[in-house]
Design an enzyme around this catalytic site. Structure first.
Site, PDB file in Angstrom:
ATOM      1  CB  CYS A 167     -70.211  76.626  60.897  1.00 20.59           C
ATOM      2  SG  CYS A 167     -69.147  77.241  62.216  1.00 20.59           S
ATOM      3  CB  CYS A 173     -61.409  71.082  64.931  1.00 20.76           C
ATOM      4  SG  CYS A 173     -59.788  71.454  64.250  1.00 20.76           S
TER       5      CYS A 173
HETATM    6  N1  SAM Z   1     -66.721  69.637  65.198  1.00 19.33           N
HETATM    7  C1  SAM Z   1     -67.374  70.218  66.329  1.00 19.33           C
HETATM    8  C2  SAM Z   1     -68.780  69.671  66.435  1.00 19.33           C
HETATM    9  O1  SAM Z   1     -69.332  69.223  65.439  1.00 19.33           O
HETATM   10  O2  SAM Z   1     -69.324  69.666  67.555  1.00 19.33           O
HETATM   11  C3  SAM Z   1     -67.337  71.725  66.290  1.00 19.33           C
HETATM   12  C4  SAM Z   1     -65.923  72.253  66.133  1.00 19.33           C
HETATM   13  S1  SAM Z   1     -65.722  73.950  66.427  1.00 19.33           S
HETATM   14  C5  SAM Z   1     -66.116  74.568  64.857  1.00 19.33           C
HETATM   15  C6  SAM Z   1     -64.016  74.140  66.402  1.00 19.33           C
HETATM   16  C7  SAM Z   1     -63.230  73.409  67.517  1.00 19.33           C
HETATM   17  O3  SAM Z   1     -61.915  73.250  67.044  1.00 19.33           O
HETATM   18  C8  SAM Z   1     -63.103  74.138  68.840  1.00 19.33           C
HETATM   19  O4  SAM Z   1     -63.517  73.288  69.884  1.00 19.33           O
HETATM   20  C9  SAM Z   1     -61.616  74.465  68.961  1.00 19.33           C
HETATM   21  O5  SAM Z   1     -61.130  74.408  70.293  1.00 19.33           O
HETATM   22  C10 SAM Z   1     -61.016  73.373  68.119  1.00 19.33           C
HETATM   23  N2  SAM Z   1     -59.708  73.669  67.484  1.00 19.33           N
HETATM   24  C11 SAM Z   1     -59.359  74.805  66.850  1.00 19.33           C
HETATM   25  N3  SAM Z   1     -58.129  74.693  66.318  1.00 19.33           N
HETATM   26  C12 SAM Z   1     -57.698  73.444  66.634  1.00 19.33           C
HETATM   27  C13 SAM Z   1     -56.510  72.726  66.356  1.00 19.33           C
HETATM   28  N4  SAM Z   1     -55.506  73.269  65.650  1.00 19.33           N
HETATM   29  N5  SAM Z   1     -56.411  71.462  66.805  1.00 19.33           N
HETATM   30  C14 SAM Z   1     -57.410  70.882  67.525  1.00 19.33           C
HETATM   31  N6  SAM Z   1     -58.561  71.523  67.814  1.00 19.33           N
HETATM   32  C15 SAM Z   1     -58.712  72.787  67.373  1.00 19.33           C
END
Ligand code: SAM
Length: 412
Positions: free
Chosen positions: A345, A229
């Site tokens: 977060c 993610c």
């Molecule tokens: N880790 C990132 C950073 O530090 O910049 C922030 C992540 S943000 C909280 C959550 C991200 O997870 C989003 O971009 C979303 O598209 C992605 N996401 C959500 N569920 C997911 C999944 N099952 N597999 C892959 N990516 C996922």
């Protein structure tokens, strides 16, 4: 006379409050605007979203019956300008009346004029008796934050400062405040593009608390680590800058493209994979995984005050199911002895320790508590179990920090 700032602020607020879309999406849907007008509209809309309960309480005594929603939006914009943004009274009232007319709400222009004149006459003293932190927080969130609710909600009254992570070996910019955890800070409202070193890619925007999970994974050069993610990539950047061989997994192609662009700007590299992290399997078991799971994001309300209005308790329940599935998948990617940091977060208790307890109950992992030495720069964020729990009320004299929960597990 046209008034692009208030027009755009009105559009942003209708999109968020009436159509229930995120402020980010609403900003993306605005027509082209001068950067200065766009920034002013964003600030005005964010102020209304942040202080909505307070503004409604100020307006309440002057409204004999509920006005239509668009009229209430104009009144909130006018009251925010008068009481929170130091707009001169005549300008705040006249622009609100102009906005009422241009939006086809003519029959209400007299009401808007009369109510805002009364608000102007009462002045900021109207705020003195109000319990603003409580009024500006939905009751379900206040209750969920327990004894820390007032400290959190008080911190939400202010815009967040701008925090940056420095690439290893980068000197802090001259005017930056160096934080005990290693991040650097500039006052709220600082434009990142104005900071020396930003264009060269030697530093990137990341809240001081958001920088902790990757540090607590303690990446070592050459280790094979998955960042699940991953977009927009602040944590991928930290892991890659530490010399790890990083695979960043992100399911949203637009966000993955942004991550690629960020890594290029930072002169860092990682393998980028567009996939659902619950369905991805590494070619060989990994040394470590960082799982920054999708969550309610209530820890970022200072930066995204639309969350106050858009999230519902049922969203949190649905997210915990995804978090459990992602945790199980992440554990399955590790070699024996490999480590996992789970982070969200979120300030919601359900997205924190119960997720770790559920993973421990499913078996195959043990808790690796964060030690007092690891959190020596932020001892107040270490829980008795050895979890990380930050919230915006910490560091009240320095400008707070985002709310994060993190824990570390070891694969058996
Ligand atoms: N880790 C990132 C950073 O530090 O910049 C922030 C992540 S943000 C909280 C959550 C991200 O997870 C989003 O971009 C979303 O598209 C992605 N996401 C959500 N569920 C997911 C999944 N099952 N597999 C892959 N990516 C996922």
């Amino acid at each position: 006379m046209s008034d692009p700032t208030r027009e755009a602020a009105f559009d942003l607020l209708s999109t968020v409050l009436l159509r229930r879309r995120s402020l980010e999406e609403a900003l993306g849907a605005l027509p082209p605007l001068e950067p200065r007008d766009r920034a002013a509209a964003h600030r005005l809309a964010a102020t209304v979203l942040r202080r909505c309960g307070t503004l409604d309480a100020v307006l309440e005594p002057y409204l004999r019956k509920e006005p239509p929603e668009p009229v209430r939006l104009v009144l909130r914009i006018g009251a925010a300008a008068l009481l929170l943004l130091d707009t001169p009274s005549h300008a705040a009232v006249a622009t609100a009346v102009g906005l009422t007319r241009r939006r086809g709400l003519d029959p209400f222009s007299g009401l808007v004029n009369a109510v805002l004149r009364k608000v102007a006459a009462a002045g900021p003293a109207a705020l003195a008796e109000l319990d603003a932190p409580r009024l500006d927080t939905p009751p379900w969130l206040w209750t969920s934050w327990g004894p820390t609710a007032r400290a959190i909600a008080t911190a939400h009254q202010q815009e967040a400062p701008l925090d940056l992570t420095l690439a290893p070996g980068t000197e802090p910019p001259a005017e930056a405040i160096l934080l005990p955890t290693g991040s650097v800070r500039f006052p709220a409202g600082t434009r990142v593009a104005d900071i020396p070193g930003f264009e060269d890619g030697h530093l990137w925007v990341q809240d001081a608390a958001a920088a902790l999970p990757a540090r607590l994974l303690a990446p070592r050069p050459g280790e094979r680590i998955a960042d699940l993610c991953a977009a927009p990539g602040g944590k991928t950047g930290q892991l890659a800058a530490a010399g790890a061989q990083v695979t960043a997994i992100e399911r949203d192609p637009t966000r993955l493209a942004r991550l690629a662009e960020n890594l290029r700007r930072w002169h860092l590299s990682a393998d980028l994979v567009e996939a659902d992290a619950t369905a991805w399997t590494p070619p060989a078991p990994l040394d470590a995984v960082l799982l920054d799971a999708p969550c309610s994001a209530t820890g970022t309300i200072r930066r995204h005050p639309d969350i106050l209005h858009l999230k519902r308790p049922r969203d949190v329940r649905a997210l915990t199911e995804q978090q459990d599935a992602l945790l199980a998948a992440a554990i399955g990617m590790l070699r024996s002895g490999g480590r996992l940091v789970y982070a969200v977060c979120s300030l919601q208790p359900e997205e924190g320790s119960p997720r770790i307890e559920a993973a421990l109950a499913r078996g195959g992992v043990r808790l690796d508590p964060f030690t007092p030495e690891e959190l020596a720069s932020l001892p107040e964020a270490r829980t008795p179990e050895g979890y990380l729990r930050t919230h915006p009320g910490l560091w009240p004299d320095r400008g707070g920090m985002d709310g994060f929960f993190a824990a570390r597990l070891i694969r058996e």
